[in-house]
Design an enzyme around this catalytic site. Sequence first.
Site, short mmCIF file in Angstrom:
data_model
loop_
_atom_site.label_atom_id
_atom_site.label_comp_id
_atom_site.label_asym_id
_atom_site.label_seq_id
_atom_site.Cartn_x
_atom_site.Cartn_y
_atom_site.Cartn_z
N ARG A 1 0.38 -9.12 8.75
CA ARG A 1 1.90 -9.40 8.21
C ARG A 1 2.56 -8.84 9.27
NH1 ARG A 1 2.93 -5.97 5.11
NH2 ARG A 1 1.03 -4.95 4.61
N TYR B 1 -0.82 -16.88 9.35
CA TYR B 1 -1.83 -15.74 8.72
C TYR B 1 -1.34 -15.29 7.35
CZ TYR B 1 -5.54 -12.23 8.88
OH TYR B 1 -6.39 -11.43 8.52
N GLY B 2 -2.10 -14.64 6.57
CA GLY B 2 -2.17 -13.87 5.62
C GLY B 2 -0.58 -13.94 4.62
N LYS C 1 2.30 -12.13 -1.11
CA LYS C 1 3.31 -11.07 -1.23
C LYS C 1 4.78 -11.55 -1.30
CE LYS C 1 0.05 -8.23 -1.02
NZ LYS C 1 -0.43 -7.53 -0.01
N HIS D 1 1.94 -3.86 -6.49
CA HIS D 1 0.80 -3.96 -5.52
C HIS D 1 -0.37 -3.14 -5.90
CE1 HIS D 1 -0.36 -3.54 -0.98
NE2 HIS D 1 -0.80 -4.67 -1.44
N SER E 1 -1.61 -1.17 1.83
CA SER E 1 -2.67 -2.23 2.28
C SER E 1 -3.69 -1.49 3.13
CB SER E 1 -1.79 -3.04 3.34
OG SER E 1 -0.54 -3.66 2.58
N CYS F 1 -5.98 0.26 2.01
CA CYS F 1 -6.47 1.66 1.39
C CYS F 1 -7.48 1.75 0.16
CB CYS F 1 -5.18 2.54 1.23
SG CYS F 1 -4.08 2.83 2.53
N GLY F 2 -7.96 0.46 -0.20
CA GLY F 2 -9.14 0.71 -1.11
C GLY F 2 -8.86 0.04 -2.25
N LYS F 3 -7.91 -0.58 -2.56
CA LYS F 3 -7.74 -1.45 -3.86
C LYS F 3 -8.94 -2.33 -4.17
CE LYS F 3 -3.86 -3.23 -3.06
NZ LYS F 3 -3.63 -2.62 -1.60
N THR F 4 -9.38 -3.22 -3.30
CA THR F 4 -10.45 -4.24 -3.61
C THR F 4 -11.72 -3.36 -3.86
OG1 THR F 4 -9.42 -5.78 -1.99
CG2 THR F 4 -11.62 -5.98 -2.52
N ASN F 5 -11.69 -2.31 -3.17
CA ASN F 5 -13.22 -1.53 -3.31
C ASN F 5 -13.12 -0.86 -4.69
OD1 ASN F 5 -15.19 -1.35 -0.76
ND2 ASN F 5 -13.21 -1.75 0.06
N ASP G 1 -5.26 -6.93 -5.95
CA ASP G 1 -4.00 -6.66 -5.05
C ASP G 1 -2.80 -6.70 -5.95
OD1 ASP G 1 -3.38 -6.42 -2.25
OD2 ASP G 1 -2.53 -8.36 -2.52
N ARG H 1 -10.30 -10.96 7.63
CA ARG H 1 -10.41 -10.87 6.30
C ARG H 1 -11.28 -12.31 5.61
NH1 ARG H 1 -6.23 -7.90 3.12
NH2 ARG H 1 -5.23 -6.63 4.59
P1 GTP Z 1 -5.12 -5.02 1.34
O1 GTP Z 1 -5.99 -5.98 0.87
O2 GTP Z 1 -4.71 -4.67 2.39
O3 GTP Z 1 -4.25 -4.37 0.14
O4 GTP Z 1 -6.28 -3.57 1.07
P2 GTP Z 1 -6.89 -2.89 -0.15
O5 GTP Z 1 -6.11 -1.86 -0.55
O6 GTP Z 1 -7.74 -3.69 -1.03
O7 GTP Z 1 -8.13 -1.92 0.56
P3 GTP Z 1 -9.80 -2.26 0.98
O8 GTP Z 1 -10.58 -1.95 -0.45
O9 GTP Z 1 -10.11 -3.65 1.39
O10 GTP Z 1 -10.15 -1.02 1.67
C1 GTP Z 1 -9.80 -1.21 3.18
C2 GTP Z 1 -10.67 -0.22 3.86
O11 GTP Z 1 -10.93 1.17 3.35
C3 GTP Z 1 -12.19 -0.85 4.11
O12 GTP Z 1 -12.48 -0.60 5.49
C4 GTP Z 1 -12.94 -0.07 3.05
O13 GTP Z 1 -14.25 -0.07 3.38
C5 GTP Z 1 -12.16 1.32 3.03
N1 GTP Z 1 -12.38 2.22 2.00
C6 GTP Z 1 -12.07 1.55 0.60
N2 GTP Z 1 -12.40 2.46 -0.42
C7 GTP Z 1 -12.90 3.63 0.36
C8 GTP Z 1 -13.14 4.82 0.09
O14 GTP Z 1 -13.44 5.21 -1.20
N3 GTP Z 1 -13.51 5.71 0.91
C9 GTP Z 1 -13.41 5.58 2.24
N4 GTP Z 1 -13.81 6.58 3.11
N5 GTP Z 1 -13.07 4.35 2.65
C10 GTP Z 1 -12.69 3.16 1.74
C1 SPV Z 2 -1.81 -6.67 2.48
O1 SPV Z 2 -1.37 -6.28 3.62
O2 SPV Z 2 -1.43 -5.72 1.53
C2 SPV Z 2 -2.65 -7.60 1.94
C3 SPV Z 2 -2.83 -8.68 3.20
O3 SPV Z 2 -3.26 -7.54 0.93
S1 SPV Z 2 -1.71 -9.91 3.33
O4 SPV Z 2 -1.78 -10.94 2.19
O5 SPV Z 2 -1.49 -10.06 4.62
O6 SPV Z 2 -0.34 -9.04 2.78
MN MN Z 3 -2.51 -6.01 -0.50
#
Ligand code: GTP
Ligand code: SPV
Ligand code: MN
Length: 601
Positions: free
Chosen positions: A84, A212-213, A221, A241, A263, A265-269, A290, A382
Amino acid sequence: MAGGPPECYLALVPPASLHNSVTDWVDECARLAQPDRVHWCDGSEEEYRALVAGMLRDGTLLPLDPHKQPDSYLHRSHPSDVARSENLTFICTDLKEDAGPTNNWMSPKEAFEKLTPLFRGAMKGRTMYVVPYLMGPAGSPYARMGIELTDSAYVAASLKIMTRMGKVALDHLGGSDQFVRGLHSLGDLSPERRFVCHFPERRLIWSIGSGYGGNALLPKKCFALRIGSWIARQEGWLAEHMLILGLQDPEGEVTYIAAAFPSSCGKTNLAMLVPPASQKGWKVWTVGDDIAWMHFGKDGRLYAVNPEAGFFAVAPGTSEKTNPNMMATIRKNTIFTNVALRPDGTPWWEGMDGAAPAEATDWLGKPWKPGSPTKAAHPNSRFTTPARQCPAISPSFDDPQGVPISAILFGGRRARVAPLVFEAFDWRHGVFLGATMGSETTAAATGQVGVVRRDPMAMIPFCGYNMADYFAHWLRVGARSDEAPSIFHVNWFQTGPDGSYLWPGFGENLRVLRWILARCRGKADAVRTPIGFLPTREALDLGGLNLPESSVQRLLSVDIEAWTQELADMKAFFDKFGTRLPEELWQEHDRLSHRLKLGAA
Ligand code: GTP
Ligand code: SPV
Ligand code: MN
């Protein structure tokens, strides 16, 4: 565009029932951008396959191994177009103050004058895809319509995965003229001529120069957050978000949690967390990873729907160990962008299981070997993958009413300062915690990585209006209900002297969720500290983690000195908003300052 979809699809015409304003707007945009063809997307499988076939022919997509990675493709975006572009993103409100000090602002007049010449003839030789999409479950009172016009087949195909696209959306629209308009062109992909402009008063998005994205997939977004947050304030709900998950306890009861982390920082995980073996009987259901649209119900509770239908998630770091649910989700029907390619036709990225491949093709298409000075996959590489394929997808994913939220989590990436978890004293204090969130920047946006910035509610790049008004809105909606969720702050990212993470994270985050759940049920102990309620050591299950005492100490304590230093930075941030900032937040700032002084004494 060379090699568009086959003729039969080019013949598609808009359904007769459409409101004139739809066809008028499409015609107007076509006259401006002058595409060779206009293609109305119906969202069918056949259409998706035709789009893919066209992109395989013209090289926009590369095939992956049909057995190991069925119906999946690799896309390489332009090397200057990989995240972005926050500096090129504008909120174009009539009044500058309505965009606020944290957004780039351009007057609508200037924006139209600047972008109209860029759009003029931009689609010559290309197809303009008319992509109707629905945000939110079909039949939901909270679902909303958008139409994106784009000259990118990659965007059109991605939207098939990311949204409820085509016929289902037009059926929802019926004869109404209520939809968010989005005009997108790749333009010449030059950052010099790249703009992502939002006109919240006109429910309109104009984006040019990026494929992109979040710059190009306008429902995500641009609509669901920037335009969405504007609409949400007008109508009294929240567009955030946030991930949404259901936490099932060993008795089978499911409690829903929403969490805002910036972004990457771990939402998907967190949304797809798989409990470790030590946490028997627990399960996490994924509702969204997200974005959350949240409305207060008649019972006073806050109900959340995920407006999206797919995940556009970060590849690096995704593995069987960190996120097995995602690894299962992406086994088929997935479009990968800017990842590396192994010789056997499968995707690869840093942090995937096993050893790095002896040789690979990097995200730029160049040969790569372990030990190469550059990364094989771009740090913001991604994939786009259907939410339905997630093994943990919640049975309530399509629930038109959404799921009732019991707790809201705010969190960021902080090497120091923020402890593992703490709870706000009340809603108002919780809004203050959200409003003062800090996080280290990541590769999800262009610019410097790893610098701490204030990112309130993880919305700094996504709030479509003055954030002072946004904070006031948060304060107001919570005050209306006795059933508002409890608010917590979490941080999985504290590091030790050697830079390694103090907390194991990922699946082990379940231990923190359990404490949060127990707090919501009034069943967990906590200590009152100047910043909020922290878990007692006994209340947080740390069994079997073998964390060094020094780590536990750091994770579960408040560094009074560091927090006192934070006060000044919070103040500087609040000062930007002048008198528009709600007085309640200044009061919370004073109270924190006072409590820290007492704590230091
Ligand atoms: P956006 O799609 O950008 O909004 O990101 P997101 O908030 O969904 O983050 P995502 O879960 O994709 O994690 C981003 C990065 O952080 C990845 O490389 C993960 O492996 C890492 N990560 C996620 N959860 C943890 C955690 O609990 N500990 C650590 N050390 N890293 C983490
Ligand atoms: C973010 O950056 O928070 C994302 C990826 O989820 S994007 O769709 O590019 O904004
Ligand atoms: Mn996001």
